[in-house]
Design a protein around this motif. Sequence first.
Motif, short mmCIF file in Angstrom:
data_model
loop_
_atom_site.label_atom_id
_atom_site.label_comp_id
_atom_site.label_asym_id
_atom_site.label_seq_id
_atom_site.Cartn_x
_atom_site.Cartn_y
_atom_site.Cartn_z
N ALA A 1 -22.18 -9.44 93.38
CA ALA A 1 -21.52 -10.74 93.55
C ALA A 1 -21.36 -11.15 95.00
CB ALA A 1 -20.15 -10.72 92.86
N HIS A 2 -21.46 -10.19 95.91
CA HIS A 2 -21.34 -10.49 97.34
C HIS A 2 -22.58 -11.18 97.90
CE1 HIS A 2 -23.44 -6.65 96.92
NE2 HIS A 2 -24.05 -6.96 98.06
N HIS A 3 -23.70 -11.06 97.17
CA HIS A 3 -24.95 -11.66 97.66
C HIS A 3 -24.92 -13.16 97.42
CE1 HIS A 3 -29.19 -12.47 98.24
NE2 HIS A 3 -29.37 -11.23 98.67
N PRO A 4 -25.25 -13.98 98.41
CA PRO A 4 -25.12 -15.44 98.26
C PRO A 4 -25.84 -16.01 97.04
CG PRO A 4 -25.50 -14.88 100.55
CD PRO A 4 -25.65 -13.60 99.78
N VAL A 5 -27.07 -15.58 96.77
CA VAL A 5 -27.81 -16.17 95.66
C VAL A 5 -27.19 -15.78 94.32
CG1 VAL A 5 -29.52 -14.30 95.40
CG2 VAL A 5 -30.14 -16.64 94.80
N VAL A 6 -26.63 -14.58 94.26
CA VAL A 6 -25.94 -14.15 93.03
C VAL A 6 -24.60 -14.85 92.92
CG1 VAL A 6 -25.00 -12.18 91.76
CG2 VAL A 6 -27.12 -11.92 93.07
N ALA A 7 -23.90 -14.98 94.03
CA ALA A 7 -22.61 -15.70 94.01
C ALA A 7 -22.80 -17.13 93.53
CB ALA A 7 -21.98 -15.67 95.40
N ASP A 8 -23.87 -17.77 93.97
CA ASP A 8 -24.14 -19.14 93.52
C ASP A 8 -24.37 -19.19 92.01
OD1 ASP A 8 -23.91 -20.09 96.08
OD2 ASP A 8 -26.07 -20.22 96.45
N LEU A 9 -25.13 -18.22 91.50
CA LEU A 9 -25.37 -18.16 90.06
C LEU A 9 -24.06 -17.97 89.30
CD1 LEU A 9 -27.17 -17.79 87.52
CD2 LEU A 9 -27.28 -15.36 88.09
N LEU A 10 -23.24 -17.04 89.75
CA LEU A 10 -21.98 -16.77 89.06
C LEU A 10 -21.06 -17.97 89.11
CD1 LEU A 10 -21.35 -13.08 90.18
CD2 LEU A 10 -22.12 -13.89 87.94
N ASP A 11 -21.06 -18.68 90.23
CA ASP A 11 -20.24 -19.90 90.33
C ASP A 11 -20.69 -20.94 89.30
OD1 ASP A 11 -18.69 -18.87 92.34
OD2 ASP A 11 -19.81 -19.86 93.97
N ARG A 12 -22.00 -21.07 89.15
CA ARG A 12 -22.53 -22.07 88.21
C ARG A 12 -22.14 -21.74 86.77
NH1 ARG A 12 -27.30 -21.50 91.17
NH2 ARG A 12 -28.31 -20.41 89.43
N VAL A 13 -22.30 -20.48 86.39
CA VAL A 13 -22.07 -20.13 84.98
C VAL A 13 -20.58 -20.01 84.66
CG1 VAL A 13 -24.30 -19.00 84.74
CG2 VAL A 13 -22.31 -17.64 85.44
N ARG A 14 -19.79 -19.66 85.66
CA ARG A 14 -18.35 -19.50 85.40
C ARG A 14 -17.60 -20.83 85.47
NH1 ARG A 14 -17.61 -14.16 89.23
NH2 ARG A 14 -17.97 -12.57 87.63
N ASP A 15 -18.14 -21.78 86.21
CA ASP A 15 -17.43 -23.04 86.43
C ASP A 15 -17.97 -24.16 85.55
OD1 ASP A 15 -15.96 -21.72 88.30
OD2 ASP A 15 -17.08 -22.50 90.02
N HIS B 1 -34.12 -19.84 89.56
CA HIS B 1 -32.87 -19.70 88.82
C HIS B 1 -32.65 -18.29 88.26
CE1 HIS B 1 -32.00 -23.92 89.19
NE2 HIS B 1 -33.17 -24.23 88.68
N VAL B 2 -33.73 -17.56 88.05
CA VAL B 2 -33.61 -16.22 87.46
C VAL B 2 -34.13 -15.14 88.40
CG1 VAL B 2 -34.27 -14.75 85.51
CG2 VAL B 2 -33.81 -17.18 85.13
N GLY B 3 -35.32 -15.35 88.95
CA GLY B 3 -35.96 -14.32 89.76
C GLY B 3 -35.19 -13.95 91.01
N LEU B 4 -34.78 -14.94 91.79
CA LEU B 4 -34.08 -14.64 93.04
C LEU B 4 -32.79 -13.85 92.81
CD1 LEU B 4 -34.64 -17.94 95.07
CD2 LEU B 4 -35.92 -15.79 95.19
N PRO B 5 -31.95 -14.25 91.84
CA PRO B 5 -30.76 -13.43 91.58
C PRO B 5 -31.10 -12.02 91.10
CG PRO B 5 -30.46 -15.62 90.68
CD PRO B 5 -31.89 -15.52 91.10
N LEU B 6 -32.12 -11.88 90.24
CA LEU B 6 -32.46 -10.54 89.76
C LEU B 6 -32.99 -9.66 90.89
CD1 LEU B 6 -34.13 -11.23 86.29
CD2 LEU B 6 -31.94 -10.09 86.74
N MET B 7 -33.77 -10.22 91.79
CA MET B 7 -34.24 -9.43 92.93
C MET B 7 -33.07 -9.00 93.82
SD MET B 7 -37.94 -11.04 94.08
CE MET B 7 -37.49 -12.78 94.05
N ALA B 8 -32.10 -9.88 93.99
CA ALA B 8 -30.93 -9.54 94.80
C ALA B 8 -30.12 -8.42 94.13
CB ALA B 8 -30.06 -10.77 95.01
N VAL B 9 -29.98 -8.49 92.81
CA VAL B 9 -29.26 -7.45 92.08
C VAL B 9 -29.98 -6.11 92.22
CG1 VAL B 9 -28.59 -6.64 89.79
CG2 VAL B 9 -28.17 -9.00 90.42
N ALA B 10 -31.30 -6.13 92.09
CA ALA B 10 -32.07 -4.89 92.20
C ALA B 10 -31.87 -4.24 93.57
CB ALA B 10 -33.55 -5.18 91.96
N GLU B 11 -31.93 -5.05 94.61
CA GLU B 11 -31.73 -4.51 95.96
C GLU B 11 -30.31 -3.98 96.15
OE1 GLU B 11 -32.68 -7.87 98.34
OE2 GLU B 11 -34.84 -7.81 97.88
N SER B 12 -29.34 -4.72 95.64
CA SER B 12 -27.94 -4.31 95.81
C SER B 12 -27.64 -3.01 95.06
CB SER B 12 -27.01 -5.43 95.31
OG SER B 12 -25.66 -5.04 95.44
#
Length: 285
Positions: A146-160, A240-251
């Motif tokens: 969740a600390h990664h910007p691209v993942v944080a943006d995704l979480l903001d969209r789905v939670r809000d 919308h999907v790939g960039l967050p998943l790549m960030a999660v994998a790295e994290s």
Amino acid sequence: MSAVHVTVWDDRDRGGGGRAPTASRAPVTPAAAAAPALFIHNIFTWGSDSTYGFAGQRTLADSRRLLLLDRRGYGDSPDTARSDFDVDAEDVVEVLGDGASAVGPGGAHLVGHGNGAVAALIAAARRPDLVRSLALIQPSAFTAAAHHPVVADLLDRVRDGAPGIPDSVTPEQYLRASTEGLGMVMPEPTSRRLRAVATSMRERPIWEAEIPLEAIRDAVLPILVICGTWERAPAAYREHVGLPLMAVAESLTDSLGGRLLRVPGYYPHTQEPAAVNAALREFWG
């Protein structure tokens, strides 16, 4: 006996006569051959599915028993009112500890894809004594990054206020929007596929999952994270999907002290099965 269906593949006694291609056979030690692998699938699919599941990993059954779990509401497992990663994790633990599944002493190697990887992570944290290693294919563990910007943006969209799926939308319509709507080929809408899609439509949101990173680190399990490079993916799907998943994998690789494998494409185990299978053979030893 487990509450979910588990497909068992074991071609060690076929001498190349089974469906596993003989060209990929590799020498294995008795210890490695005795350690089974348990696979947990993602959405829209089931364990042995050739489109999104693990059919491409069948060749690995030449050296060990492969167990392919169908999550509740998918494949040959019973229906469920709402698929839930915590329940899936309990099912994984049950299969690992069930003598009827022939996992054997010392547990199994876990391989999870997407939401199935989240279930594998939670199960490993609950019963690390039953897990030999974790291989995570594009894990949907968004809260762990969740600390990664691209993942944080995704979480903001789905939670809000991301809209839910209207009751009027059918599984076939949802499958079409989720594939053709993003520039991909839609698989044949068989009754089996549409049941899997219907279950996916009412899954508990994966962003509610709390990943027990500390417990997994304490277990000192070998970790392999596999991620696509996504350069061939449709642009909207990649964004919308790939960039967050790549960030999660790295994290996750960093936080768990694992190894990251990048392979071409965006569905590693189905688009590049030879590369993924070779990595799994090496990882399992």
